[in-house]
Design a protein around this motif. Structure first.
Motif, short mmCIF file in Angstrom:
data_model
loop_
_atom_site.label_atom_id
_atom_site.label_comp_id
_atom_site.label_asym_id
_atom_site.label_seq_id
_atom_site.Cartn_x
_atom_site.Cartn_y
_atom_site.Cartn_z
N LEU A 140 0.83 -1.20 0.00
CA LEU A 140 0.00 0.00 0.00
C LEU A 140 0.86 1.26 0.00
N MET A 150 1.98 1.75 -3.44
CA MET A 150 0.88 2.28 -4.23
C MET A 150 0.82 3.81 -4.07
N LYS A 168 -2.42 13.18 2.09
CA LYS A 168 -3.35 12.17 1.60
C LYS A 168 -2.85 10.78 1.97
N ARG A 182 -3.28 10.34 5.76
CA ARG A 182 -4.68 10.31 6.17
C ARG A 182 -5.40 9.04 5.70
N HIS A 183 -5.13 8.63 4.45
CA HIS A 183 -5.90 7.53 3.88
C HIS A 183 -5.17 6.19 3.87
N VAL A 184 -3.84 6.23 3.84
CA VAL A 184 -3.10 4.98 3.71
C VAL A 184 -2.47 4.54 5.04
N PRO A 187 -5.14 4.76 8.83
CA PRO A 187 -6.08 3.66 9.10
C PRO A 187 -5.37 2.38 9.54
N GLN A 188 -4.13 2.19 9.06
CA GLN A 188 -3.38 1.00 9.48
C GLN A 188 -2.92 1.13 10.92
#
Lengths: 247, 250
Positions: A147, A150, A160, A163-165, A168-169
């Protein structure tokens, strides 16, 4: 919740009260007052302004040192988890602070800074920060490399990507360190208050200790157990459920 | 067939060597000299034995692996958002974001809603747009991963066995979808696969890698009729290749 779960929980609570009753019978009401006496005392205390005042003072300290410890711990955990050189440099520091006794930090803080609020809250935060760092660093190290690749290939902005990758992990690690954090912190806050503050539950406990008022001590403890349970049920659990909704 | 001179060059790679530093084992050269250039609109398939370093090569091209000797140049046009998109072997979707959010995430510009609808419909994702990646099949996840790559304005697409472990029917559907989308947008593709049939079916140029350290051992121009080749011709070509390189391709 299914009926059997409720039954089991209920039975567990009843067994605690029973054990308490039996203990009280053998030790005598002076050393271990029976549950009903403590409960009456508790009801009496929460009607007084004093307990409310001391509780809110303590909660304020818990909250403030929790926020400070989490912010600093998360920041350092992120740095140590993602930058190898920073990790190597800071690791001996981390080991030092992980192993220094809480009491030593508290006493030194009071001796260096005086018996004031800054010393009290700073000492509590310093005791918690290393644990937060260790947990968050673990989370960053366990991040999914696919990820992260990516995010890199698609040139996601730093924000980004965080915040998004990455974030959350890290949520399970954040939840774990918040939960263990809040319970560790409130215990240390009481010690700090006992040693050098003139208000708060810790101060109150010190007073009861000098008066040999065991029912008062237990009533204070009961207040705090109930408050922490409420925080767990009303704040931490719903947050965790929200974070895990995609599972 | 596109020739490098006639079109803009998208990628120039002059790899001298890639050494893998294992933690326990001694350093090992995985890739030797690899000179590769890919032009605008060109579809290059790379095949070779497993573990020969094809994924490592893609990671070097993508800029994910910078620990190598040599030079790499990606040409990005003025209107392109990023230099290359990458469809990984593992779909690499964010499990905590819906299908639609996963696709939106990589966009570098204000989302044109009509364009997004078109993209979702091209890849047959309208019905699952609000679902989370662990609620959909692997085939669907691969589609999402493909659709995501096409939600950027990009000159070069890297693909690492994107259709592996799919049933032949869905794989073929995705191949056709890919060829159509790539043609529409004039995107160059580097496509790594073990499936020789797939490579011959789709590519303009086929590169066979092998040896230790791995290098290009053969480069074949297949022509400009990608996607329209006859089954019989593909089979014959494949048999001839296998006969020539039995140890590498079997």
């Amino acid at each position: 919740m299914p009926a059997t779960t409720i039954m089991t929980t209920l039975l567990s609570i009843i067994s605690i009260i029973l054990a308490w009753l039996i203990g009280s019978y053998f030790l005598g009401a002076d050393l271990l007052p029976a549950p009903n006496i403590v409960f009456t005392r508790f009801l009496h205390e929460i009607q007084q302004e004093a307990l409310l005042f001391h509780t809110s003072v303590t909660l304020g300290r818990v909250l403030l040192s929790f926020v400070i410890a989490m912010l600093i711990g998360i920041a350092l955990g992120l740095v140590m988890g993602s930058l190898q050189h920073a990790d190597q440099f800071l690791d001996p520091w981390l080991v030092f602070f992980l192993n220094i006794p809480a009491l030593v930090v508290i006493i030194l803080a009071y001796m260096w800074l005086g018996l004031n609020e800054v010393a009290a809250i700073g000492a509590v935060a310093i005791n918690k920060i290393p644990n937060v760092i260790v947990t968050i660093r673990e989370g960053v190290r366990a991040r999914d490399i696919n990820l992260m690749n990516m995010a890199k290939v698609y040139e996601l902005s730093r924000w980004k990507s965080f915040r998004h990758v990455l974030l959350p992990q890290l949520l399970p690690y954040l939840a774990a360190s918040s939960r263990s954090g809040i319970s560790l912190i409130w215990k240390i806050v009481l010690v700090v208050e006992l040693l050098g503050r003139s208000n708060g539950i810790g101060f109150q406990l010190h007073l009861y200790f000098q008066l040999f008022d065991i029912a008062g001590i237990l009533a204070c403890a009961l207040t705090f157990v109930l408050i922490m349970q409420a925080i767990e049920l009303l704040i931490l659990r719903p947050l965790e459920r929200h974070a895990n909704r995609w599972r | 067939m596109q020739t490098a001179g006639a079109n803009k060059v998208r990628l120039t790679l002059k790899l001298r060597q890639k050494i893998f530093h294992g933690l326990a084992s001694a350093a090992k050269a995985v890739l030797g000299e690899v000179d590769l250039s890919v032009s605008e609109n060109e579809f290059v398939a790379i095949t070779g034995p497993s573990g020969c370093g094809k994924t490592t090569l893609l990671n070097i091209i993508a800029g994910l692996d910078t620990d190598y000797q040599g030079q790499r140049l990606l040409q990005k046009g003025d209107t392109d958002d990023i230099a290359c998109a990458y469809v990984f072997q593992n779909p690499s979707l964010l499990a905590w974001r819906s299908v639609e959010e996963n696709i939106r995430l990589v966009s570098h510009r204000q989302t044109d809603e009509a364009e997004l609808e078109q993209l979702l419909s091209n890849f047959g994702l309208q019905d699952i747009r609000h679902q989370y990646p662990n609620q959909i099949s692997l085939g669907m996840a691969r589609r999402v991963s493909l659709a995501r790559a096409f939600n950027t304005k990009v000159p070069l697409l890297l693909m690492d066995e994107p259709f592996v472990s799919l049933d032949e029917h869905s794989a073929q559907h995705l191949r056709e979808l890919l060829l159509e989308q790539v043609k529409q947008r004039a995107i160059s593709v580097i496509f790594v696969t073990h499936n020789l049939h797939e490579a011959i079916y789709m590519a303009d140029r086929l590169i066979i890698m092998g040896g230790t350290p791995a290098t290009i051992i053969e480069e074949l121009v297949l022509g400009d009729d990608r996607g329209n080749r006859q089954e019989q011709g593909i089979q014959q070509f494949k048999s001839a290749l296998i006969a020539r390189y039995p140890t590498i391709l079997l």
